[in-house]
Design a protein around this motif. Structure first.
Motif, PDB file in Angstrom:
ATOM      1  N   LYS A  35      -2.319  23.570   6.204  1.00 56.14           N
ATOM      2  CA  LYS A  35      -2.159  23.809   4.772  1.00 56.14           C
ATOM      3  C   LYS A  35      -1.045  22.962   4.152  1.00 56.14           C
ATOM      4  N   MET A  36      -0.267  22.271   4.984  1.00 53.49           N
ATOM      5  CA  MET A  36       0.794  21.401   4.466  1.00 53.49           C
ATOM      6  C   MET A  36       0.187  20.154   3.827  1.00 53.49           C
ATOM      7  N   LYS A  37       0.727  19.768   2.697  1.00 51.39           N
ATOM      8  CA  LYS A  37       0.257  18.560   2.038  1.00 51.39           C
ATOM      9  C   LYS A  37       0.912  17.346   2.692  1.00 51.39           C
ATOM     10  N   PRO A  38       0.136  16.389   3.193  1.00 52.99           N
ATOM     11  CA  PRO A  38       0.746  15.209   3.821  1.00 52.99           C
ATOM     12  C   PRO A  38       1.426  14.332   2.785  1.00 52.99           C
ATOM     13  N   PRO A  39       2.399  13.527   3.191  1.00 58.40           N
ATOM     14  CA  PRO A  39       3.058  12.620   2.254  1.00 58.40           C
ATOM     15  C   PRO A  39       2.071  11.645   1.622  1.00 58.40           C
ATOM     16  N   ALA A  40       2.365  11.256   0.395  1.00 60.55           N
ATOM     17  CA  ALA A  40       1.586  10.225  -0.288  1.00 60.55           C
ATOM     18  C   ALA A  40       2.201   8.878   0.061  1.00 60.55           C
ATOM     19  N   VAL A  41       1.424   8.004   0.680  1.00 58.48           N
ATOM     20  CA  VAL A  41       1.947   6.723   1.173  1.00 58.48           C
ATOM     21  C   VAL A  41       1.370   5.569   0.369  1.00 58.48           C
ATOM     22  N   THR A  42       2.240   4.702  -0.099  1.00 57.52           N
ATOM     23  CA  THR A  42       1.857   3.493  -0.829  1.00 57.52           C
ATOM     24  C   THR A  42       2.037   2.285   0.083  1.00 57.52           C
ATOM     25  N   TRP A  43       1.059   1.382   0.059  1.00 55.05           N
ATOM     26  CA  TRP A  43       1.087   0.202   0.934  1.00 55.05           C
ATOM     27  C   TRP A  43       1.216  -1.076   0.123  1.00 55.05           C
ATOM     28  N   SER A  44       1.754  -2.101   0.776  1.00 53.76           N
ATOM     29  CA  SER A  44       1.715  -3.452   0.254  1.00 53.76           C
ATOM     30  C   SER A  44       1.410  -4.369   1.438  1.00 53.76           C
ATOM     31  N   GLU A  45       1.376  -5.672   1.200  1.00 53.31           N
ATOM     32  CA  GLU A  45       1.037  -6.582   2.293  1.00 53.31           C
ATOM     33  C   GLU A  45       1.798  -7.889   2.163  1.00 53.31           C
ATOM     34  N   HIS A  46       2.390  -8.306   3.281  1.00 50.96           N
ATOM     35  CA  HIS A  46       2.986  -9.641   3.389  1.00 50.96           C
ATOM     36  C   HIS A  46       2.797 -10.071   4.843  1.00 50.96           C
ATOM     37  N   GLY A  47       1.760 -10.836   5.100  1.00 52.47           N
ATOM     38  CA  GLY A  47       1.392 -11.159   6.480  1.00 52.47           C
ATOM     39  C   GLY A  47       0.625 -10.015   7.110  1.00 52.47           C
ATOM     40  N   VAL A  48       1.191  -8.819   7.037  1.00 54.30           N
ATOM     41  CA  VAL A  48       0.567  -7.596   7.552  1.00 54.30           C
ATOM     42  C   VAL A  48       0.767  -6.481   6.523  1.00 54.30           C
ATOM     43  N   PRO A  49      -0.052  -5.433   6.557  1.00 54.70           N
ATOM     44  CA  PRO A  49       0.205  -4.285   5.696  1.00 54.70           C
ATOM     45  C   PRO A  49       1.502  -3.588   6.111  1.00 54.70           C
ATOM     46  N   PHE A  50       2.226  -3.065   5.142  1.00 57.51           N
ATOM     47  CA  PHE A  50       3.449  -2.314   5.447  1.00 57.51           C
ATOM     48  C   PHE A  50       3.626  -1.201   4.421  1.00 57.51           C
ATOM     49  N   VAL A  51       4.415  -0.202   4.799  1.00 53.60           N
ATOM     50  CA  VAL A  51       4.666   0.937   3.919  1.00 53.60           C
ATOM     51  C   VAL A  51       5.622   0.507   2.806  1.00 53.60           C
ATOM     52  N   ALA A  52       5.139   0.586   1.568  1.00 50.21           N
ATOM     53  CA  ALA A  52       5.953   0.201   0.414  1.00 50.21           C
ATOM     54  C   ALA A  52       6.553   1.406  -0.295  1.00 50.21           C
ATOM     55  N   GLY A  53       6.043   2.593  -0.004  1.00 48.19           N
ATOM     56  CA  GLY A  53       6.581   3.786  -0.640  1.00 48.19           C
ATOM     57  C   GLY A  53       6.057   5.049   0.007  1.00 48.19           C
ATOM     58  N   VAL A  54       6.869   6.097  -0.039  1.00 50.20           N
ATOM     59  CA  VAL A  54       6.471   7.410   0.474  1.00 50.20           C
ATOM     60  C   VAL A  54       6.933   8.469  -0.515  1.00 50.20           C
ATOM     61  N   GLU A  55       6.056   9.406  -0.829  1.00 50.54           N
ATOM     62  CA  GLU A  55       6.401  10.561  -1.661  1.00 50.54           C
ATOM     63  C   GLU A  55       6.108  11.814  -0.851  1.00 50.54           C
ATOM     64  N   ASN A  56       7.157  12.578  -0.555  1.00 52.12           N
ATOM     65  CA  ASN A  56       7.047  13.702   0.358  1.00 52.12           C
ATOM     66  C   ASN A  56       7.870  14.873  -0.181  1.00 52.12           C
ATOM     67  N   GLY A  57       7.289  15.597  -1.135  1.00 55.81           N
ATOM     68  CA  GLY A  57       8.032  16.691  -1.756  1.00 55.81           C
ATOM     69  C   GLY A  57       9.260  16.168  -2.486  1.00 55.81           C
ATOM     70  N   PRO A  58      10.456  16.691  -2.168  1.00 56.05           N
ATOM     71  CA  PRO A  58      11.663  16.231  -2.855  1.00 56.05           C
ATOM     72  C   PRO A  58      12.119  14.841  -2.429  1.00 56.05           C
ATOM     73  N   LEU A  59      11.584  14.356  -1.309  1.00 58.73           N
ATOM     74  CA  LEU A  59      12.036  13.087  -0.736  1.00 58.73           C
ATOM     75  C   LEU A  59      11.056  11.960  -1.043  1.00 58.73           C
ATOM     76  N   SER A  60      11.555  10.922  -1.713  1.00 61.25           N
ATOM     77  CA  SER A  60      10.748   9.737  -2.006  1.00 61.25           C
ATOM     78  C   SER A  60      11.523   8.501  -1.576  1.00 61.25           C
ATOM     79  N   ALA A  61      10.793   7.432  -1.287  1.00 61.97           N
ATOM     80  CA  ALA A  61      11.456   6.205  -0.866  1.00 61.97           C
ATOM     81  C   ALA A  61      10.573   5.005  -1.172  1.00 61.97           C
ATOM     82  N   LEU A  62      11.222   3.876  -1.453  1.00 62.78           N
ATOM     83  CA  LEU A  62      10.533   2.655  -1.846  1.00 62.78           C
ATOM     84  C   LEU A  62      11.120   1.467  -1.102  1.00 62.78           C
ATOM     85  N   GLN A  63      10.252   0.601  -0.556  1.00 64.48           N
ATOM     86  CA  GLN A  63      10.734  -0.598   0.122  1.00 64.48           C
ATOM     87  C   GLN A  63      11.211  -1.653  -0.879  1.00 64.48           C
TER      88      GLN A  63
END
Length: 213
Positions: free
Chosen positions: A164-192
């Protein structure tokens, strides 16, 4: 009567040029304090954690001012935190630079590694692919954002312990390979990338974040 401005503390622990972050947040409508004092970090509506340089150096600097404990307390209490660039990277389990492994904060599984790309660092404007339920990227899904980094999380392996837990929302980008560009996880968010250096698109992202506080 106008709505009161959200109070944001930009964590001042010796990381690079953070005046641009203060200006961008003020432009987005926040009341901003630049501080490394526990009271300011713990009591604000939102904490902005910048990060420039090496993973190990940022972890050491955060530890020395006591910020790892403060960030952990905010997350545990459901108080919003936004990590930027290396401030995004240190939220993962581990960073590997020049063969040296450094333990991160471990909020999410994943290893920050050198990008497998023809040219590093990845420097300049790039598109992102946010999920449909992203709050940070609402209305700016097709915009470009400004990146400056050589390392990133390239594999996302997050197991939800409770169905029942909502998984984090993950944003991707690409430079050579795909990579995590952002994560939204309840109160915690982060951006590359750097929203404070991403023009009006970055300003709107910061407004979107402020709206969640």
């Amino acid at each position: 009567m106008s709505e009161a401005k959200k109070k944001v503390t930009v964590l001042d622990y010796g990381s690079g040029n953070i005046r641009s972050a203060v200006r961008a947040l003020e432009y987005a409508g926040a009341e901003v304090t630049l501080s490394a004092k526990a009271a300011n970090v713990l009591e604000c509506d939102g904490l902005f954690v910048p990060g420039v340089g090496a993973f190990a150096a940022v972890m050491k600097a955060l530890r020395e001012v006591g910020a790892l404990q403060w960030i952990g307390r905010r997350i545990a209490g459901g108080r919003p935190v936004l990590g930027i660039c290396v401030g995004h990277q240190v939220l993962f389990e581990e960073g590997v630079e020049h063969g040296i492994r450094t333990r991160g904060m471990g909020e999410w599984p994943g290893v920050v590694e050198l990008l497998d790309a023809p040219v590093v660092p990845h420097m300049g404007w790039n598109t992102v692919t946010p999920p449909a339920d992203s709050k940070l990227f609402a209305g700016i899904e097709s915009e470009r954002f400004y990146f400056v980094h050589s390392y990133a999380v390239q594999k996302w392996e997050f197991d939800v312990a409770q169905p029942k837990m909502k998984p984090p929302a993950v944003t991707w980008s690409e430079h050579g390979v795909p990579f995590v560009a952002g994560v939204e996880n309840g109160p915690l968010s982060a951006l590359q990338f750097h929203p404070e250096k991403s023009g009006e698109a970055g300003a709107q992202l910061l407004r979107n974040w402020l709206a969640t506080l």
